[in-house]
Each structure stands twice: as structure tokens, then as C-alpha cells.
Design an enzyme around this catalytic site. Structure first.
Site, PDB file in Angstrom:
ATOM      1  N   ARG A   1       0.443  -1.029  -0.056  1.00  0.00           N
ATOM      2  CA  ARG A   1       0.135   0.283   0.308  1.00  0.00           C
ATOM      3  C   ARG A   1       1.183   2.085   0.077  1.00  0.00           C
ATOM      4  NH1 ARG A   1      -3.232  -3.647   2.493  1.00  0.00           N
ATOM      5  NH2 ARG A   1      -5.578  -4.289   0.847  1.00  0.00           N
TER       6      ARG A   1
ATOM      7  N   ASP B   1       0.431  -7.021  -3.544  1.00  0.00           N
ATOM      8  CA  ASP B   1      -0.816  -6.148  -3.028  1.00  0.00           C
ATOM      9  C   ASP B   1      -1.632  -4.838  -4.004  1.00  0.00           C
ATOM     10  OD1 ASP B   1      -4.011  -5.453  -1.712  1.00  0.00           O
ATOM     11  OD2 ASP B   1      -2.815  -6.758   0.107  1.00  0.00           O
TER      12      ASP B   1
ATOM     13  N   HIS C   1      -6.750  -9.577  -3.775  1.00  0.00           N
ATOM     14  CA  HIS C   1      -5.961  -8.590  -4.011  1.00  0.00           C
ATOM     15  C   HIS C   1      -5.079  -8.308  -5.165  1.00  0.00           C
ATOM     16  CE1 HIS C   1      -7.049  -7.125   0.292  1.00  0.00           C
ATOM     17  NE2 HIS C   1      -7.702  -7.947   0.224  1.00  0.00           N
TER      18      HIS C   1
ATOM     19  N   ASP D   1      -6.896 -13.981   1.250  1.00  0.00           N
ATOM     20  CA  ASP D   1      -8.288 -13.429   2.514  1.00  0.00           C
ATOM     21  C   ASP D   1      -9.115 -12.231   1.039  1.00  0.00           C
ATOM     22  OD1 ASP D   1      -5.786 -11.460   1.721  1.00  0.00           O
ATOM     23  OD2 ASP D   1      -6.666 -10.206   2.776  1.00  0.00           O
ATOM     24  N   GLU D   2     -10.070 -12.454   0.975  1.00  0.00           N
ATOM     25  CA  GLU D   2     -10.826 -11.520   0.672  1.00  0.00           C
ATOM     26  C   GLU D   2     -11.061 -11.251  -0.991  1.00  0.00           C
ATOM     27  OE1 GLU D   2     -11.318  -7.875   3.796  1.00  0.00           O
ATOM     28  OE2 GLU D   2      -9.344  -7.869   2.718  1.00  0.00           O
TER      29      GLU D   2
ATOM     30  N   TYR E   1      -4.276  -6.217  15.143  1.00  0.00           N
ATOM     31  CA  TYR E   1      -3.753  -5.214  13.811  1.00  0.00           C
ATOM     32  C   TYR E   1      -4.023  -3.344  14.194  1.00  0.00           C
ATOM     33  CZ  TYR E   1      -5.596  -8.354  10.089  1.00  0.00           C
ATOM     34  OH  TYR E   1      -5.577  -8.531   9.289  1.00  0.00           O
TER      35      TYR E   1
HETATM   36  C1  ACM Z   1      -6.996  -9.279   6.133  1.00  0.00           C
HETATM   37  O1  ACM Z   1      -6.447  -8.222   6.555  1.00  0.00           O
HETATM   38  N1  ACM Z   1      -7.579  -9.012   4.845  1.00  0.00           N
HETATM   39  C2  ACM Z   1      -5.508 -10.216   6.253  1.00  0.00           C
END
Ligand code: ACM
Ligand code: ZN
Length: 653
Positions: free
Chosen positions: A128, A157, A230, A289-290, A381
Site C-alpha cells: 500500500r 497487493d 488483492h 483473503d477477501e 491489527y
Molecule cells: C486481511 O487483513 N485482509 C488479511
């Protein structure tokens, strides 16, 4: 003049406090230590690698603990270290060095120490916002001091591909650069490798230098090559890795790679070959993920594969891909790690699960006989706010102050017979809102200290006030060494209302939702239950006590008897970045019988709705009314500028 005097006084106090150091200065706190009268100054440690008494002391520890165990004695003879390994020697040196960074004069003491978990990590998102190599080396120095041993390197990402790949050079040459300097700008403008682009990537030589530098400090670098979600930058650089439109032409845009394209497999196999050549890590993280999956559902190639192989849903389609790469890595002697979504369509046989959406993924995977690494958002986090949002730079996600990181026990919720499956814990620093080196360090310290301590120190040794004192002193030291830290001395702390149950006229009274927001997860699991009149306020960020609405808020409260009412109001959590906004209008109606209603309050927050900063705004007013029923209506702005309205309590007095 006055200022000089004040500084001199401060220096005197500081010097007195730092006159001598002791094991009380060590983070993570050692398993056990004693402190006695007397000090030792400037001695070099003597290492003893074979000692019967020490061998006996550690014989019942787990192998990874024995390997890291050490004992320090500081007495009039100087400093003696007993250990059986280079690793134990290294950790003893870190403890000694941490004391010396406080003062060269160390109290007579003994320390006996070994880690609680084998995996003690930090995760750095360099996609990022890219961080230069030397900055990473600087953080590795502190990881070593904290006896952290795993750097999870989130190298790729959608925001940028950060690793040189010779076989597919457009990944780093194009995917490594974007227009604008912030994540939000990039979201709008996309990739561009020319004078308008910003970003970067690590050359292989730089990565090898990072790996070697970390290895000298007993830290493993675990690379993450994210798939299948991602992955916008991959599809952008190599469109053949994307899905097809129903007419068979490539999609114009996709968050994910196509899990059915041969080009995808060829690219990632080549990438992983090059990655394994740089990173000796046993664990290779493949993301997982996601995944958005919306292009898969329409892709003729994905559909054909699914019907050919009897794949029933997109989770299974993802699982098929993860299993392919698990086998690929296994053939090279490596083990796949994935975010907890990889459980959903069928978990690859040997995969390690990284539990991030709470601890449920870790609980499930351990029951299935898999190893897990814990990094639940609620405690780990490090991109979340670490203090009251009004006093902090804009952040993503929730509120994670130091005490909440420290409170986490990584085996919490894990069945006792499988706690050994918990390899450890790591703090994740995502960087959507972390654009600079200084900001990155600010988010990391002191919360990384808490991660180190929950990863190393037995849970029974926990003592937050004492830890906080150590963290304060360590922050001072880090600042002297040129690191930027959050200023714990100025911490505002939890929202005061959060601690105080508050009794008002509506607490516990029957409440009816006239509009039921069936889509919102931010409500009690039991739909009959209400958080709006339980007498409890939320903390700084939405969570259990905040209710989130994607509809108008429209409720009726029955006070159960005629009542004099002097105030009605609620606090709204306004956070434009998360798409949490204020209502267009709040109306309050009162009735004796539930049929005839009188409007007693009407408030339009108007211009406040456009304030771009985070606010906790109380919308309410004094009223002069009497009645039994209250009809509270907060209408959304139409067309709706934000996704949510969040309130924690409708207060009636
Ligand atoms: C994540 O925080 N998307 C692993
Ligand atoms: Zn496809």
C-alpha cells in the site's frame, strides 16, 4: 531561561531513573528473574555452553524453548550467561543490551528465560505504501531486541507489486508504480511507470540483503505472494491472468486473478520459483483473503472448469487453486500459510492458517489438526487507531490501544488439547493510511512491544501497569535512537463513557424496531435484543455496543408508564473514511397511548454532515414533555452519502 531550568530538572529526574538498569527493563519480560543489592558496570558477558545444572533446569521444556533458553547472572564476578545454543546466546545478549540501553550499570540479578511460542512476528505491508530497504533493516534491529523471530513481508497487493521478478518483469516495472503518492489517490488513478508514477520495488539483491540481515538476528522473513484476491496489479500487468467476459474477451477490470487460466498458474509458479530462490523460509504465505470472486461467476472459463470438475461454488474454486500451489510448494520442501478464508472451500492438507477474522479460523483449523498463527484484528491489527481518533492521524479499522494488544492471550478459545497447534502470534501493520516512515514507526511502537510480550512471556506473568512503565521507558530509548513512537505519556485512553453503565429512563424498557435492518452485522445476534437502551456506551470505535444501521433508525420505546421527559438524544459516530455518517434529520415523537403523537424534537445536523474528520457527535436536546411512548426516527440523507449510521444509546432523561 525558565525553559532551561525545566529541562535541567527533567534531565536530573531522568538520570536518576536510569541510574542503573535491571531485568525490569527487559521487553518481553523474562520468565523469571531476581534483583539483589549491588551493581556491575561495563563487564563483558562470559558464556558457558555446557552446564549440568542448567541442562537439568531446561530438560522438560519443549524443544524450541530449550533451544532459545538462557540464564544470566550478574554479580560481583561480572556477567555470566548459561545456554546451550547460539540462539540462547543471542537472546541473552538482547536482554543484556536492552538493560544497557537503559544504563551501563546493571543491578546484580539473575534471569531465566525462554519463549512461550515458536512464532513471534510482525507483518509489514509494503504494498500500500512502499518502504525502502534501509527502513526495513532498521525495524529488524528492534525486532531482534524484542526477540521477535518472524517478519511476514506483505510484498504484493493490488496497490503495488514490490519484488523484482525476472520472468515476468511487468509485475514490478508496471505493477510497482502508481499515479499519486497516497493509497486513496492510487485508488482513483491506477498504475503508471513514468514520471507521474510513485512507488517502487525491491531488487533481488536488496531482498537477499534483508533476508541475510534478518537471519543474522535469528529472524525468518516469510514472504507473502497474495492470490487469488488483492491481485489487481497482476491482472493489470498480465491481462491473460484475468477472467473472461461472457463473450470470451478479457475483463476490463478485476480485483482477482482467474483461477481457471493456465496463464495464472504459469505466472505464479514462475514467481514462486524466484521467490523461493531468494527466501529460504519454510513458510511461504499465499494470501487467500477477501477474494472478490465476482468475475469468476461470469467467466466462461471458470464456469467450464466448475462444471467439468463438479466444483459447486467459488470457495471450492479458490480451494482448488490453493491446493495446487500447496502441492507445488511442498515439492520444493515449503509449507503454505494462508489467511483464514482458505478454510472455506476445503483446507489444503498441510496448510498453516493465519487467523485474522477473530479467532474462529484458528479454533476451526486447530480442531482440524492444522497449525495456526494468530493475528486477530481485535488485538493484533496495528493499523487501527491506538488512541482517541480525534487526537490521532486518520487510521483504518478499529480502536486498538496498547492495553488491548497486551490483553490478548493467543490460545484464548483454542481447545486445551490442541493449544500446541498455536505456533504463535503476530502484529499486522497494514499501510493504506500509513504513508511515511515516521508514521509507520508511530503505529508500530509501542504496540510491537506488547506483541513481543504476549508471544514470549507466560500468560501468568502478565501485569499491564508494570508493562506500561517498561514501554514508556523503552519508547524514550527508541526516540533517542532515532525512532518515532506514539507518545504513551499523552495517551488519552478509552472513551470515558465506555466504563460507566448509565441509568436513564429508557434502560431495559421494551423497544421495537419499526424498520428492521436485516443486513447489518452490527447488532445483537438475537434480534429481540437492543443495544440502544441497555445503559451501556461504546468505546471510541464501533464494536459490540454500537449498533450500525444501513436503513433509517426507526424505533419505539415503551416507558411502561406516563413519565416526565426532559432530554432525548444519542451519540453518532461519524467517520467518513469508513462511510459512517450522520442522519439528515432526527425526529422524536411522544405519545400517551401509542396512537396520538406529538413532535417534541426535530434536529437537522446540516453542515456537520460535511465535516471530513472523525467525530462523536451527540444529537439531542432538552424537551419538556410527558408521555409513555417515544418514537425515535433518524432519517438517512437521500441520496445517501454514507453507508452507515452508528449510535450506541438513545438516552432519555
Ligand atoms: C486481511 O487483513 N485482509 C488479511
Ligand atoms: Zn475466470
Amino acid at each position: 531561561m525558565k525553559k532551561t531550568l525545566l529541562s535541567a530538572a527533567l534531565i536530573a529526574v531522568t538520570a536518576a531513573a536510569f541510574a542503573q538498569s535491571s531485568p525490569r527493563d527487559i521487553i518481553p519480560q523474562p520468565v523469571s528473574y531476581t534483583v539483589s543489592e549491588g551493581v556491575s558496570a561495563g563487564a563483558s558477558p562470559v558464556f558457558i555452553l555446557t552446564d549440568k545444572k542448567f541442562a537439568k533446569k531446561i530438560k522438560d521444556l519443549k524443544p524450541f524453548q530449550r533451544e532459545a533458553a538462557y540464564e544470566i547472572t550478574v554479580n560481583k564476578k561480572g556477567i555470566t550467561v548459561k545456554t546451550q545454543t547460539e540462539l540462547g546466546k543471542f537472546y541473552a545478549q538482547q536482554s543484556i543490551q536492552m538493560m544497557r540501553e537503559v544504563s551501563d550499570t546493571i543491578s546484580f540479578c539473575t534471569v531465566f528465560d525462554y519463549p512461550r511460542f515458536p512464532h513471534r512476528g510482525l507483518h509489514f505491508d509494503v504494498s500500500r505504501h512502499f518502504r525502502p530497504k534501509d527502513f526495513i533493516l532498521k525495524q529488524i534491529d528492534q525486532m531482534a531486541r524484542l526477540k521477535l523471530n518472524s517478519l511476514h513481508f506483505h510484498l504484493v497487493d493490488a496497490a503495488g507489486w514490490r519484488i523484482q521478478i525476472d520472468s515476468y518483469p511487468r509485475l514490478h516495472e508496471l505493477g510497482g508504480f502508481r499515479v499519486g503518492t497516497t493509497y486513496m489517490e492510487w485508488q482513483k488513478f491506477g498504475y503508471k511507470h513514468d514520471e507521474h508514477g510513485s512507488g517502487g520495488y525491491y531488487t533481488k539483491d536488496e531482498l537477499r540483503e534483508i533476508v541475510a540481515y534478518a537471519a543474522e538476528r535469528h529472524i525468518n522473513v516469510m514472504p507473502e505472494i497474495e492470490m487469488p484476491g488483492h491481485s489487481m496489479e497482476v491482472v493489470h500487468a498480465y491481462p491473460e491472468t484475468g477472467c473472461l467476459k461472457p463473450d470470451g474477451t478479457p475483463v476490463d477490470f478485476s480485483y482477482d486473478i482467474c483461477p481457471s487460466s493456465d496463464a495464472t498458474y504459469a505466472l505464479f509458479e514462475a514467481v514462486l520459483e524466484e521467490v523461493m530462490d531468494i527466501f529460504p523460509s519454510k513458510y511461504i504465505h499465499l494470501g487467500g483473503d477477501e477474494a472478490d470472486t465476482s468475475t469468476w461467476e461470469k467467466c466462461p472459463r471458470c464456469n467450464a472448469l466448475m462444471s467439468r470438475e463438479g466444483i459447486e461454488n467459488v470457495h471450492q474454486l479458490q480451494s482448488r487453486m490453493m491446493k495446487h500451489f500447496e502441492k507445488f510448494l511442498a515439492r520444493h520442501g515449503r509449507t503454505v500459510v494462508g489467511w483464514d478464508e482458505i478454510i472455506e472451500g476445503g483446507l489444503p492438507e498441510s496448510a498453516v492458517v493465519m487467523s485474522w477474522r477473530g479467532t474462529a479460523g484458528g479454533q476451526r483449523a486447530t480442531r482440524m489438526g492444522h497449525d495456526v498463527m494468530m493475528s486477530p484484528t481485535d488485538h493484533c491489527y496495528l493499523d487501527f487507531y491506538q488512541d482517541a481518533p480525534a487526537y490521532e492521524p486518520e487510521a483504518i479499522g478499529g480502536y486498538l490501544p496498547l492495553d488491548k494488544v497486551y490483553a490478548y492471550n493467543p490460545t484464548e478459545g483454542i481447545a486445551p488439547e490442541v493449544t500446541d497447534r498455536v505456533l504463535g502470534v503476530q502484529g499486522n501493520l497494514w499501510t493504506e493510511f500509513v504513508p511515511t516512515d515516521r508514521h509507520f514507526e508511530y503505529m508500530l511502537y509501542p504496540r510491537a512491544f506488547a506483541i513481543a510480550e504476549i508471544a514470549w512471556t507466560p500468560d501468568g506473568n502478565k501485569d499491564f501497569p508494570a508493562f506500561r512503565e517498561r514501554a514508556l521507558r523503552r519508547c524514550d530509548i527508541l526516540r533517542r535512537m532515532g525512532y518515532n513512537t506514539f507518545d504513551l505519556r499523552k495517551e488519552y485512553g478509552h472513551r470515558k463513557e465506555y466504563y460507566k453503565p448509565f441509568n436513564h429512563l429508557a434502560v431495559g424498557k421494551p423497544l421495537t424496531f419499526n424498520v428492521v435492518d436485516t443486513t447489518s452485522p452490527y447488532r445483537p445476534k438475537n434480534p429481540a435484543e437492543s443495544w440502544l437502551n441497555d445503559g451501556k456506551f461504546g468505546d471510541w470505535i464501533y464494536g459490540d455496543r454500537w449498533m450500525g444501521f444501513t436503513t433509517d433508525i426507526d424505533v419505539t420505546i415503551d416507558l411502561e408508564k406516563q413519565t416526565d421527559i426532559h432530554y432525548i438524544g444519542a451519540t453518532y459516530f461519524h467517520h467518513p473514511t469508513y462511510s459512517l455518517g450522520l442522519p439528515a434529520k432526527v425526529e422524536v415523537w411522544i405519545s400517551d397511548d401509542g396512537n396520538d403523537w406529538t413532535l417534541v424534537s426535530e434536529i437537522e445536523p446540516e453542515w456537520l454532515r460535511d465535516v471530513s474528520r472523525t467525530m462523536h457527535l451527540q444529537i439531542g436536546e432538552a424537551v419538556s414533555a410527558r408521555g409513555r411512548y417515544i418514537h425515535y426516527i433518524a432519517t438517512r440523507v437521500r441520496p445517501w452519502a454514507y453507508a452507515w449510521m452508528f449510535i450506541d444509546e438513545i438516552v432519555v432523561n
